[in-house]
Design an enzyme around this catalytic site. Structure first.
Site, PDB file in Angstrom:
ATOM      1  N   ARG A  38     -10.082 -11.766   2.663  1.00 57.04           N
ATOM      2  CA  ARG A  38     -11.007 -12.815   2.221  1.00 57.04           C
ATOM      3  C   ARG A  38     -10.333 -14.191   2.223  1.00 57.04           C
ATOM      4  O   ARG A  38     -11.010 -15.211   2.348  1.00 57.04           O
ATOM      5  CB  ARG A  38     -11.564 -12.470   0.846  1.00 57.04           C
ATOM      6  CG  ARG A  38     -10.580 -12.482  -0.303  1.00 57.04           C
ATOM      7  CD  ARG A  38     -11.052 -11.659  -1.479  1.00 57.04           C
ATOM      8  NE  ARG A  38     -11.046 -10.240  -1.171  1.00 57.04           N
ATOM      9  CZ  ARG A  38     -11.453  -9.273  -2.003  1.00 57.04           C
ATOM     10  NH1 ARG A  38     -11.930  -9.605  -3.189  1.00 57.04           N
ATOM     11  NH2 ARG A  38     -11.398  -8.015  -1.651  1.00 57.04           N
ATOM     12  N   LYS A  91       0.834  -1.195   0.000  1.00 56.86           N
ATOM     13  CA  LYS A  91       0.000   0.000   0.000  1.00 56.86           C
ATOM     14  C   LYS A  91       0.873   1.250   0.000  1.00 56.86           C
ATOM     15  O   LYS A  91       1.965   1.267   0.581  1.00 56.86           O
ATOM     16  CB  LYS A  91      -0.869   0.042   1.263  1.00 56.86           C
ATOM     17  CG  LYS A  91      -1.901  -1.062   1.403  1.00 56.86           C
ATOM     18  CD  LYS A  91      -2.609  -0.934   2.746  1.00 56.86           C
ATOM     19  CE  LYS A  91      -3.641  -2.032   2.965  1.00 56.86           C
ATOM     20  NZ  LYS A  91      -4.838  -1.841   2.136  1.00 56.86           N
TER      21      LYS A  91
END
Length: 468
Positions: free
Chosen positions: A321, A247
């Protein structure tokens, strides 16, 4: 800190009255005060041009300066729909003392007012001393005081966990926090950690967390021996660099909150256990840090999962996830009567509904209706988003069963929810929350920082659906 109402004395009239007044109702109230011999309140309201506007507070004082009463604006129905917990703002500005509400509220509105006062006491003071809240409220007649204290304590737990930086809340500390919660309520905890995750067939949890200094693990708490079964699954990514798809700094700054799903699940579990609800509770938290070293998983890797489905990694920053997938598969090996997952899963959910609403997914229309109604009643706003079956094709790449990050960027929250649903058993009553768990700006009762989103609505729904 433990949120609590002021101890009720034999004579509650000793408490300072807080007159909660609607905008537009002041002239009638002034007349009523004069007729009832409370001219001081009427004089003070007229002298200060008090209107009852939301957020307006006037402390009525004696000549000695001693507070005698409080006039507090409650606004209009329209302004109240635009915010929550008006009493939190009132409490924050009052001098130390014990207060009692004088109002015409009842039912959920009175519960919200009392809960808002409790929430005004929250301080995150682990790293900086802060003055305690000193404006204490007597629990109003007509509310379940103990229940509201439990709800506020659950919220405080969630906020404290989310607000703690990853330097002090990695997988080790998150495990310790769950063990503390379990010990407080007589629950049991088992942990699968490190390479044992591979031995016990949790490959996705191991893969995501293996590059971190602290070993990845699956936390499994059980409580209760009778009643319907409920399993809560919370994403416990204690810090998320994004992995090799690292990020940028502006996006990484808040990633201590990427365990917000675990924090919300733990808050909900604490309320369930403190209320001694007659059910069998299981809490599953995959606790990892998505870090970078030579063992970090890569874009293009194809990974096995506990359920046997293979997953192509197209972005290592879509790791939440993955860890949830193994935990959900485990949950469905002992199918509960209700399964709930909570996760700070996608930025797409924030784009869709902003930071205030907690979006949720379920195929159960009755459950969705109960949740929507509970969100309004419990001052815990939620919003249903669709498991949109036509988008299933977006998560099916050519080289594996599933894609963890479909290209294109459209419907990112929906495709993430669809991905998770693939790991849930057929016919399982399931609800997934894609939450933010953070307040970017502060409001009364809702300070900037960690936030519970959905637990109060879920608690009310669980009681109505599982325990009716």
């Amino acid at each position: 800190m433990t949120p609590a109402f002021a101890p009720r004395t034999a004579d509650a009239s000793d408490a300072i009255p807080v007159h909660l007044l609607d905008e537009g109702d002041i002239e009638a109230r002034i007349a009523g005060w004069r007729e009832s011999g409370q001219a001081n309140l009427a004089d003070w309201a007229e002298a200060t041009k008090f209107t009852g506007k939301a957020g307006q507070v006037q402390v009525v004082r004696a000549a000695t300066g001693q507070p005698l009463a409080v006039l507090a604006g409650h606004g209009t129905p329209a302004t109240r729909r635009r915010g929550r917990f008006a009493t939190a703002g009132i409490a924050a500005g009052l001098p130390a003392g014990t207060y009692r509400l004088e109002c015409d509220l009842d039912g959920p509105a009175l519960e919200e007012a009392a809960l808002g006062w409790l929430l005004s006491a929250y301080r995150f003071d682990r790293y900086k001393s802060m003055p305690p809240a000193e404006a204490l409220l007597l629990a109003p007649d007509g509310v379940d005081a103990k229940r509201l204290e439990i709800l506020a304590a659950a919220e405080f737990l969630t906020r404290d966990l989310v607000n703690t930086p990853a330097s002090d809340l990695g997988p080790d500390a998150l495990e310790a926090a769950l063990r503390d919660l379990a010990e407080a309520h007589g629950a049991g905890v088992s942990v699968t950690a490190g390479d044992q995750l591979l031995t016990d067939n949790f490959p996705l949890i191991h893969t995501v967390g293996r590059a971190a200094a602290q070993a990845p693990r699956l936390l499994d708490m059980r409580w209760g021996s009778e009643g319907p079964t409920l399993t809560l699954v919370g994403k416990g990514v204690c810090f998320d660099t994004g992995g090799l798809n690292i990020k940028p700094g502006t996006s990484m700054g808040l990633m201590k909150k990427d365990m917000g799903g675990a924090a919300n699940v733990m808050g909900l579990a604490s309320a369930i256990m403190a209320l001694k609800l007659p059910l069998r509770l299981r809490v599953l938290i995959p606790a990892v840090e998505n870090a970078i070293d030579g063992s970090a998983f890569r874009p293009g890797d194809i990974l096995p999962s506990r359920k046997g489905l293979t997953v192509e990694v197209n972005n290592t920053d879509a790791e939440g996830r993955l860890v949830l997938a193994d935990a959900l598969a485990l949950a469905c090996e002992e199918p509960p009567e209700m399964l709930i997952s909570m996760a700070t899963l996608t930025g797409a959910a924030r784009v869709a509904v902003g930071p205030d609403l907690a979006p949720f997914y379920t195929d159960d229309d009755d459950l969705a209706r109960e949740l929507s109604e509970a969100g309004g009643r419990m001052a815990d706003p939620v919003w249903r988003l669709p498991f949109w079956d036509p988008y299933e094709a977006l998560i099916e790449p050519e080289t594996a069963d599933l894609d963890n990050a479909p290209s294109g960027g459209f419907a990112g929250s929906i495709t993430a929810a669809l991905f998770l649903r693939r790991f849930v058993g057929e016919g399982q009553r399931y609800c997934h929350f894609d939450i933010f768990a953070w307040r970017p700006t502060g409001k009364p009762g809702l300070p900037k920082g960690g936030l519970g989103q959905g637990p109060r609505a879920l608690l009310h729904t669980i009681e109505r659906v599982l325990l009716a």
